[in-house]
Design a protein around this motif. Structure first.
Motif, PDB file in Angstrom:
ATOM      1  N   TYR A  34       0.737  -1.172   0.134  1.00  0.00           N
ATOM      2  CA  TYR A  34       0.054  -0.083  -0.086  1.00  0.00           C
ATOM      3  C   TYR A  34       0.728   1.380  -0.003  1.00  0.00           C
ATOM      4  CZ  TYR A  34      -3.111   3.879   1.632  1.00  0.00           C
ATOM      5  OH  TYR A  34      -3.589   4.894   1.812  1.00  0.00           O
ATOM      6  N   GLU A  35       1.736   1.359   0.816  1.00  0.00           N
ATOM      7  CA  GLU A  35       2.837   2.380   1.015  1.00  0.00           C
ATOM      8  C   GLU A  35       3.577   2.832  -0.288  1.00  0.00           C
ATOM      9  OE1 GLU A  35       4.800   1.672   4.670  1.00  0.00           O
ATOM     10  OE2 GLU A  35       3.382   2.596   5.719  1.00  0.00           O
ATOM     11  N   LEU A  36       3.889   1.498  -0.719  1.00  0.00           N
ATOM     12  CA  LEU A  36       4.651   1.610  -2.076  1.00  0.00           C
ATOM     13  C   LEU A  36       3.721   2.353  -3.237  1.00  0.00           C
ATOM     14  CD1 LEU A  36       7.241   0.950  -3.839  1.00  0.00           C
ATOM     15  CD2 LEU A  36       6.233  -1.406  -3.859  1.00  0.00           C
ATOM     16  N   LEU A  37       2.738   1.755  -3.344  1.00  0.00           N
ATOM     17  CA  LEU A  37       1.522   2.189  -4.410  1.00  0.00           C
ATOM     18  C   LEU A  37       1.282   3.742  -4.159  1.00  0.00           C
ATOM     19  CD1 LEU A  37       0.018   1.499  -6.769  1.00  0.00           C
ATOM     20  CD2 LEU A  37      -1.788   1.057  -5.099  1.00  0.00           C
ATOM     21  N   LEU A  38       1.045   3.966  -2.896  1.00  0.00           N
ATOM     22  CA  LEU A  38       0.840   5.303  -2.524  1.00  0.00           C
ATOM     23  C   LEU A  38       1.872   6.324  -2.834  1.00  0.00           C
ATOM     24  CD1 LEU A  38      -1.396   7.451  -1.225  1.00  0.00           C
ATOM     25  CD2 LEU A  38       0.046   6.991   0.928  1.00  0.00           C
ATOM     26  N   PHE A  39       2.974   6.120  -2.581  1.00  0.00           N
ATOM     27  CA  PHE A  39       4.179   6.847  -2.889  1.00  0.00           C
ATOM     28  C   PHE A  39       4.449   7.092  -4.272  1.00  0.00           C
ATOM     29  CE2 PHE A  39       8.688   7.584  -3.833  1.00  0.00           C
ATOM     30  CZ  PHE A  39       9.025   8.568  -2.865  1.00  0.00           C
ATOM     31  N   LEU A  40       4.275   6.017  -5.114  1.00  0.00           N
ATOM     32  CA  LEU A  40       4.199   6.027  -6.580  1.00  0.00           C
ATOM     33  C   LEU A  40       3.132   6.819  -7.339  1.00  0.00           C
ATOM     34  CD1 LEU A  40       5.472   2.400  -7.622  1.00  0.00           C
ATOM     35  CD2 LEU A  40       6.960   4.445  -7.517  1.00  0.00           C
ATOM     36  N   MET A  41       1.908   6.673  -6.744  1.00  0.00           N
ATOM     37  CA  MET A  41       0.884   7.329  -7.372  1.00  0.00           C
ATOM     38  C   MET A  41       0.808   9.126  -6.896  1.00  0.00           C
ATOM     39  SD  MET A  41      -2.283   4.596  -7.399  1.00  0.00           S
ATOM     40  CE  MET A  41      -3.350   5.803  -7.930  1.00  0.00           C
ATOM     41  N   LYS A  42       1.410   9.120  -5.793  1.00  0.00           N
ATOM     42  CA  LYS A  42       1.458  10.790  -5.266  1.00  0.00           C
ATOM     43  C   LYS A  42       2.530  11.295  -6.132  1.00  0.00           C
ATOM     44  CE  LYS A  42       0.692  11.244  -0.393  1.00  0.00           C
ATOM     45  NZ  LYS A  42       1.215  11.112   0.917  1.00  0.00           N
ATOM     46  N   ASN A  43       3.377  10.737  -6.586  1.00  0.00           N
ATOM     47  CA  ASN A  43       4.478  11.121  -7.625  1.00  0.00           C
ATOM     48  C   ASN A  43       4.358  10.647  -8.986  1.00  0.00           C
ATOM     49  OD1 ASN A  43       6.219  12.525  -5.549  1.00  0.00           O
ATOM     50  ND2 ASN A  43       6.083  10.488  -4.582  1.00  0.00           N
ATOM     51  N   LYS A  44       3.372  10.531  -9.436  1.00  0.00           N
ATOM     52  CA  LYS A  44       2.864  10.092 -10.701  1.00  0.00           C
ATOM     53  C   LYS A  44       3.936  10.507 -11.729  1.00  0.00           C
ATOM     54  CE  LYS A  44      -0.709  10.032 -14.339  1.00  0.00           C
ATOM     55  NZ  LYS A  44      -1.681  10.771 -14.785  1.00  0.00           N
ATOM     56  N   GLY A  45       4.501   9.745 -12.603  1.00  0.00           N
ATOM     57  CA  GLY A  45       5.143  10.205 -13.694  1.00  0.00           C
ATOM     58  C   GLY A  45       6.686  10.254 -13.268  1.00  0.00           C
ATOM     59  N   LYS A  46       6.982  10.002 -12.184  1.00  0.00           N
ATOM     60  CA  LYS A  46       8.358  10.331 -11.706  1.00  0.00           C
ATOM     61  C   LYS A  46       9.090   8.940 -11.505  1.00  0.00           C
ATOM     62  CE  LYS A  46       8.908  14.575  -8.730  1.00  0.00           C
ATOM     63  NZ  LYS A  46       9.087  14.754  -7.299  1.00  0.00           N
ATOM     64  N   VAL A  47      10.158   8.775 -11.871  1.00  0.00           N
ATOM     65  CA  VAL A  47      11.027   7.694 -11.638  1.00  0.00           C
ATOM     66  C   VAL A  47      11.877   7.571 -10.619  1.00  0.00           C
ATOM     67  CG1 VAL A  47      12.569   5.841 -12.922  1.00  0.00           C
ATOM     68  CG2 VAL A  47      11.178   7.424 -14.386  1.00  0.00           C
ATOM     69  N   PHE A  48      11.690   6.359  -9.700  1.00  0.00           N
ATOM     70  CA  PHE A  48      12.486   6.152  -8.626  1.00  0.00           C
ATOM     71  C   PHE A  48      13.436   4.878  -8.650  1.00  0.00           C
ATOM     72  CE2 PHE A  48       8.656   8.657  -7.399  1.00  0.00           C
ATOM     73  CZ  PHE A  48       9.438   9.933  -6.537  1.00  0.00           C
ATOM     74  N   SER A  49      14.439   5.301  -8.298  1.00  0.00           N
ATOM     75  CA  SER A  49      15.541   3.907  -7.984  1.00  0.00           C
ATOM     76  C   SER A  49      14.892   3.059  -7.061  1.00  0.00           C
ATOM     77  CB  SER A  49      16.910   4.372  -7.982  1.00  0.00           C
ATOM     78  OG  SER A  49      16.996   4.789  -6.559  1.00  0.00           O
ATOM     79  N   ARG A  50      15.388   1.760  -7.058  1.00  0.00           N
ATOM     80  CA  ARG A  50      14.970   0.884  -5.903  1.00  0.00           C
ATOM     81  C   ARG A  50      15.564   1.281  -4.689  1.00  0.00           C
ATOM     82  NH1 ARG A  50      15.659  -1.510 -10.752  1.00  0.00           N
ATOM     83  NH2 ARG A  50      14.381  -3.229 -11.294  1.00  0.00           N
ATOM     84  N   ASP A  51      16.721   1.985  -4.462  1.00  0.00           N
ATOM     85  CA  ASP A  51      17.262   2.428  -3.509  1.00  0.00           C
ATOM     86  C   ASP A  51      16.603   3.433  -2.744  1.00  0.00           C
ATOM     87  OD1 ASP A  51      19.335   0.693  -3.689  1.00  0.00           O
ATOM     88  OD2 ASP A  51      20.973   2.248  -4.049  1.00  0.00           O
ATOM     89  N   THR A  52      16.186   4.520  -3.702  1.00  0.00           N
ATOM     90  CA  THR A  52      15.174   5.617  -3.159  1.00  0.00           C
ATOM     91  C   THR A  52      13.890   4.847  -2.591  1.00  0.00           C
ATOM     92  OG1 THR A  52      16.063   7.058  -5.022  1.00  0.00           O
ATOM     93  CG2 THR A  52      14.207   7.685  -3.753  1.00  0.00           C
TER      94      THR A  52
END
Ligand code: CA
Length: 225
Positions: free
Chosen positions: A159-177
């Protein structure tokens, strides 16, 4: 994802190429039976439907789609070589949402498709602030996720992972981040954790799973299907 049903290979390739160049994911089919199979696997956000087809007429395809619950509201743009008023009326009467007459150019195609996608963007239910991409909704206040109208049960980290990605829609994040943001790790040794969670998250989201995209060599992002 949008689908195209068009029997002429040249037009099919042209349309798919034009859509992909405009960053719209698209898949083409030559005959109705192929399209029906694809629709069962995954609902597109939009269908571009040719009028004259082998196996059955475009109008008949449209009527079939409209008679099924899952595809009743699927946005459909008809493509036709015949520009006659009668054809247009017949298409619209059968439930087409828009009409493009052949031959058409890239600009017209893309702008009509984009306009339709904008118009048919699903609205979240009233009174609940949601973050949404396509038919995937996340309700932070209720800790709920729904994909194509179905409630999805996620673990806390998913859930937290999905929320983080959706809040930052379109931005790419590395695995480390992502590890740092979601798990709070300060080292990169456990980046497989991210991959495992992304995999289960995608499979739980079903047809909406493609919203979570892998950017090769970089990481992940949430974006339009
Ligand atoms: Ca045709």
């Amino acid at each position: 994802m949008i689908y195209l049903l068009e029997d002429e290979e040249g037009i099919r390739n042209f349309v798919i190429y034009a859509l992909r160049k405009a960053d719209i994911e698209a898949e083409g089919f030559a005959v109705p039976s192929e399209l029906y199979k694809a629709v069962e696997r995954k609902l597109p956000r939009l269908l571009l439907l040719d009028r004259m087809l082998p196996e059955e007429d475009g109008i008949s395809v449209l009527k079939k789609l409209r008679s099924k619950t899952e595809t009743k509201k699927l946005p459909v743009i008809m493509l036709t070589a015949k520009g006659s008023e009668l054809d247009k009326v017949e298409g619209l009467d059968s439930g087409a949402d828009d009409y493009i007459t052949k031959p058409f150019g890239t600009m017209e195609l893309i702008s009509r498709v984009k306009a339709m996608l904008r118009r048919t963007q699903e609205e979240p239910p009233e009174g609940s602030a949601a973050i949404s991409i396509g038919s995937l909704f996340i309700y932070p206040s209720k800790h709920e996720v729904s994909a194509s109208g179905e409630k999805i049960s996620l673990t806390l980290k998913e859930y937290e992972l999905l929320l983080f990605l959706m809040k930052n829609k379109g931005k790419v994040f590395s695995r480390d981040t992502l590890l740092r943001e979601i798990w709070g790790y300060d080292f990169s040794g456990e980046s497989r954790t991210v991959d495992v969670h992304i995999r289960t998250l995608r499979s739980k989201l079903g047809g909406c799973g493609s919203i979570i995209q892998t950017i090769r060599g970089v990481g992940y992002k949430a974006g339009d299907e």
